[in-house]
Motif scaffolding. Sequence first.
Motif, PDB file in Angstrom:
ATOM      1  N   SER A  22       1.064  24.787 111.825  1.00 15.88           N
ATOM      2  CA  SER A  22       1.106  25.856 110.824  1.00 15.88           C
ATOM      3  C   SER A  22      -0.170  26.689 110.849  1.00 15.88           C
ATOM      4  N   GLN A  23      -0.962  26.540 111.925  1.00 12.15           N
ATOM      5  CA  GLN A  23      -2.306  27.089 111.956  1.00 12.15           C
ATOM      6  C   GLN A  23      -2.365  28.597 112.183  1.00 12.15           C
ATOM      7  N   THR A  24      -1.214  29.267 112.244  1.00 14.96           N
ATOM      8  CA  THR A  24      -1.235  30.725 112.404  1.00 14.96           C
ATOM      9  C   THR A  24      -0.431  31.436 111.319  1.00 14.96           C
ATOM     10  N   VAL A  25       0.065  30.679 110.324  1.00 15.73           N
ATOM     11  CA  VAL A  25       0.887  31.289 109.279  1.00 15.73           C
ATOM     12  C   VAL A  25       0.318  30.911 107.909  1.00 15.73           C
ATOM     13  N   HIS A  26       1.032  31.289 106.848  1.00 17.81           N
ATOM     14  CA  HIS A  26       0.539  31.005 105.497  1.00 17.81           C
ATOM     15  C   HIS A  26       1.695  31.032 104.515  1.00 17.81           C
ATOM     16  N   SER A  27       1.430  30.584 103.284  1.00 21.63           N
ATOM     17  CA  SER A  27       2.339  30.728 102.146  1.00 21.63           C
ATOM     18  C   SER A  27       3.716  30.112 102.387  1.00 21.63           C
ATOM     19  N   CYS A  28       3.740  28.928 103.022  1.00 26.81           N
ATOM     20  CA  CYS A  28       5.014  28.259 103.253  1.00 26.81           C
ATOM     21  C   CYS A  28       4.848  26.765 102.990  1.00 26.81           C
ATOM     22  N   LEU A  29       5.960  26.034 103.051  1.00 24.79           N
ATOM     23  CA  LEU A  29       5.943  24.609 102.758  1.00 24.79           C
ATOM     24  C   LEU A  29       5.792  23.772 104.024  1.00 24.79           C
ATOM     25  N   LEU A  30       5.026  22.683 103.889  1.00 24.03           N
ATOM     26  CA  LEU A  30       4.985  21.639 104.892  1.00 24.03           C
ATOM     27  C   LEU A  30       5.669  20.420 104.279  1.00 24.03           C
ATOM     28  N   LEU A  31       6.625  19.845 104.985  1.00 27.44           N
ATOM     29  CA  LEU A  31       7.344  18.672 104.502  1.00 27.44           C
ATOM     30  C   LEU A  31       6.888  17.447 105.292  1.00 27.44           C
ATOM     31  N   THR A  32       6.541  16.380 104.589  1.00 27.71           N
ATOM     32  CA  THR A  32       6.156  15.142 105.271  1.00 27.71           C
ATOM     33  C   THR A  32       7.307  14.142 105.286  1.00 27.71           C
ATOM     34  N   GLN A  33       8.414  14.504 104.648  1.00 26.73           N
ATOM     35  CA  GLN A  33       9.626  13.680 104.675  1.00 26.73           C
ATOM     36  C   GLN A  33      10.785  14.554 105.110  1.00 26.73           C
ATOM     37  N   TRP A  34      11.869  13.930 105.577  1.00 25.50           N
ATOM     38  CA  TRP A  34      12.993  14.738 106.090  1.00 25.50           C
ATOM     39  C   TRP A  34      14.342  14.199 105.656  1.00 25.50           C
ATOM     40  N   ASP A  35      14.394  13.586 104.469  1.00 27.06           N
ATOM     41  CA  ASP A  35      15.684  13.286 103.870  1.00 27.06           C
ATOM     42  C   ASP A  35      16.349  14.608 103.491  1.00 27.06           C
ATOM     43  N   GLU A  36      17.632  14.568 103.262  1.00 21.56           N
ATOM     44  CA  GLU A  36      18.385  15.805 103.016  1.00 21.56           C
ATOM     45  C   GLU A  36      17.842  16.586 101.814  1.00 21.56           C
ATOM     46  N   ALA A  37      17.494  15.881 100.746  1.00 21.06           N
ATOM     47  CA  ALA A  37      17.000  16.567  99.535  1.00 21.06           C
ATOM     48  C   ALA A  37      15.690  17.296  99.808  1.00 21.06           C
ATOM     49  N   THR A  38      14.783  16.667 100.567  1.00 23.18           N
ATOM     50  CA  THR A  38      13.504  17.316 100.880  1.00 23.18           C
ATOM     51  C   THR A  38      13.720  18.504 101.814  1.00 23.18           C
ATOM     52  N   LEU A  39      14.601  18.359 102.786  1.00 24.10           N
ATOM     53  CA  LEU A  39      14.889  19.473 103.693  1.00 24.10           C
ATOM     54  C   LEU A  39      15.446  20.674 102.932  1.00 24.10           C
ATOM     55  N   LYS A  40      16.234  20.413 101.899  1.00 21.32           N
ATOM     56  CA  LYS A  40      16.770  21.516 101.084  1.00 21.32           C
ATOM     57  C   LYS A  40      15.648  22.306 100.416  1.00 21.32           C
ATOM     58  N   LEU A  41      14.545  21.614 100.042  1.00 27.26           N
ATOM     59  CA  LEU A  41      13.406  22.313  99.442  1.00 27.26           C
ATOM     60  C   LEU A  41      12.846  23.343 100.421  1.00 27.26           C
ATOM     61  N   GLY A  42      12.717  22.945 101.687  1.00 26.52           N
ATOM     62  CA  GLY A  42      12.218  23.866 102.699  1.00 26.52           C
ATOM     63  C   GLY A  42      13.181  25.006 102.967  1.00 26.52           C
ATOM     64  N   LEU A  43      14.465  24.681 103.043  1.00 32.50           N
ATOM     65  CA  LEU A  43      15.471  25.712 103.327  1.00 32.50           C
ATOM     66  C   LEU A  43      15.594  26.713 102.180  1.00 32.50           C
ATOM     67  N   ALA A  44      15.399  26.226 100.935  1.00 33.54           N
ATOM     68  CA  ALA A  44      15.552  27.103  99.765  1.00 33.54           C
ATOM     69  C   ALA A  44      14.285  27.881  99.439  1.00 33.54           C
ATOM     70  N   ASP A  45      13.151  27.501 100.029  1.00 37.72           N
ATOM     71  CA  ASP A  45      11.892  28.178  99.728  1.00 37.72           C
ATOM     72  C   ASP A  45      11.959  29.645 100.153  1.00 37.72           C
ATOM     73  N   GLU A  46      11.248  30.499  99.440  1.00 36.71           N
ATOM     74  CA  GLU A  46      11.351  31.935  99.708  1.00 36.71           C
ATOM     75  C   GLU A  46      10.720  32.353 101.039  1.00 36.71           C
ATOM     76  N   SER A  47       9.831  31.544 101.571  1.00 31.23           N
ATOM     77  CA  SER A  47       9.231  31.866 102.865  1.00 31.23           C
ATOM     78  C   SER A  47      10.280  31.756 103.965  1.00 31.23           C
ATOM     79  N   PRO A  48      10.204  32.620 104.983  1.00 31.53           N
ATOM     80  CA  PRO A  48      11.180  32.532 106.083  1.00 31.53           C
ATOM     81  C   PRO A  48      10.961  31.345 107.010  1.00 31.53           C
ATOM     82  N   ILE A  49       9.854  30.611 106.826  1.00 31.04           N
ATOM     83  CA  ILE A  49       9.505  29.531 107.744  1.00 31.04           C
ATOM     84  C   ILE A  49       9.073  28.299 106.967  1.00 31.04           C
ATOM     85  N   PHE A  50       9.411  27.108 107.470  1.00 24.01           N
ATOM     86  CA  PHE A  50       8.844  25.876 106.920  1.00 24.01           C
ATOM     87  C   PHE A  50       8.693  24.862 108.039  1.00 24.01           C
TER      88      PHE A  50
END
Length: 449
Positions: free
Chosen positions: A17-45
């Motif tokens: 993530s060293q070239t971007v900003h204002s997005c989420l980093l997820l340390t888990q990848w269960d379905e519920a956590t992945l939904k947080l990244g997918l629903a976040d307003e940033s185009p990237i996670f």
Amino acid sequence: MNAQPKIIVLDDDPTGSQTVHSCLLLTQWDEATLKLGLADESPIFFILTNTRALTPEDAEAVTREVCRNLKPALAAEGIEDFLVVSRSDSTLRGHYPIETDAIAEELGSFDAHFLTPAFFEGGRITRDSIHYLLIDGVETPVAETEFARDSVFGYHHSYLPDYVEEKTKGRIETSQVERFLLADIRSGTVERLMKLSGNCCGVVDAETQADLDRFAADLLTAASQGKRFLFRSAASLLTSLAGLGKQPIEPEAMSQYVRGGKPGVVLVGSHVQKTTQQLERLLQEPDVVGIEVDVARLQDSQTETDAVSGLLSDILERVGTVYRQGQTPVVYTSRQELTFEDTQTRLKFGAAVSALLMDIVRGLPEDIGFLISKGGITSNDVLSDGLKLRTARLLGQILAGCSVVRTPARGTQFPNLPVVLFPGNVGDRDGLAIVYRRLSQSKAKSKAN
């Protein structure tokens, strides 16, 4: 289709993530956590899989697990337009093609996968399909550097088609690799991209961010017309794909995130030569005190719990003393090179060292102002194990290639703590000292007041 697809990054350590900003980093990848990244307003996670620290078998298993959880998460969020990036090291170390093969099998079918290792912030460029590292101002073919001699991920070729043939053990031959040269990229590649099929392999030149901007624009155009692409990439391509623009807080102003103007802690795990040089320079700074972790003691006593516990207690006592004196402790692993009988033993020892470092993180004074983590795998472990975070918000870069994340305000031992993720092979000799000084500005202001 949307103009901007969701960019899903499977990051094999937390520094992609060293070239971007204002997005989420997820340390888990269960379905519920992945939904947080997918629903976040940033185009990237980013999904921090940490697979570079795993065996090939475990790296494949983790990658497949992420992809299998992604499918229902994407469906639940109604997302059809997405790109998948397997982000890895710009010096070509990592589990290729294991991870891209697993992604293609789980999420296929892709028309092509591209190797885009250029990383300008770290002095890595690709020209005529040869990948170079800038070392003391000299463009050096990557196979001639220390990284190519890595005991786990070593390789023999700087010419990327040959690298692909080597790593795929001849499954993809040099002659089958599609080469996207600088002249191709600068004149436009949409027509050629539209003709790719069968998950063919492409290698991509880039000397400047403008090169990747142009290539990313063409990729997005082709994707909008139904083409599906997969990427094995360093971080610079992500800047171009995400198109986030300038980060909200300038690197020099990051001290505003420091908690209470307090001193911080620096944790150094990486062993590459650049890190050692940066550590030596940092230890010359005022109000910095080095605390060495003699990992050889750990090697001799991996099964002796009392010995490990004693080492931990000694280090934490020294950290507490330095911190109470208003100084910044720099906890670093001993620099001597250790030898191991095989790769499995080395990885097991690395896990033991990491476990000790994470116990140190959990034992730090709870009011520290900031934390600097040096080394990719070390940084991943800090977020997922030491701080036990599910997600972290990326604020931006404090130095080219060095991300700052902030822990959540609730549900963590260190709320709102700014954490620097400093890759081992990024920055010049002064890099670590510069980051320390930028975060210590608030401490200086607090003293002045």
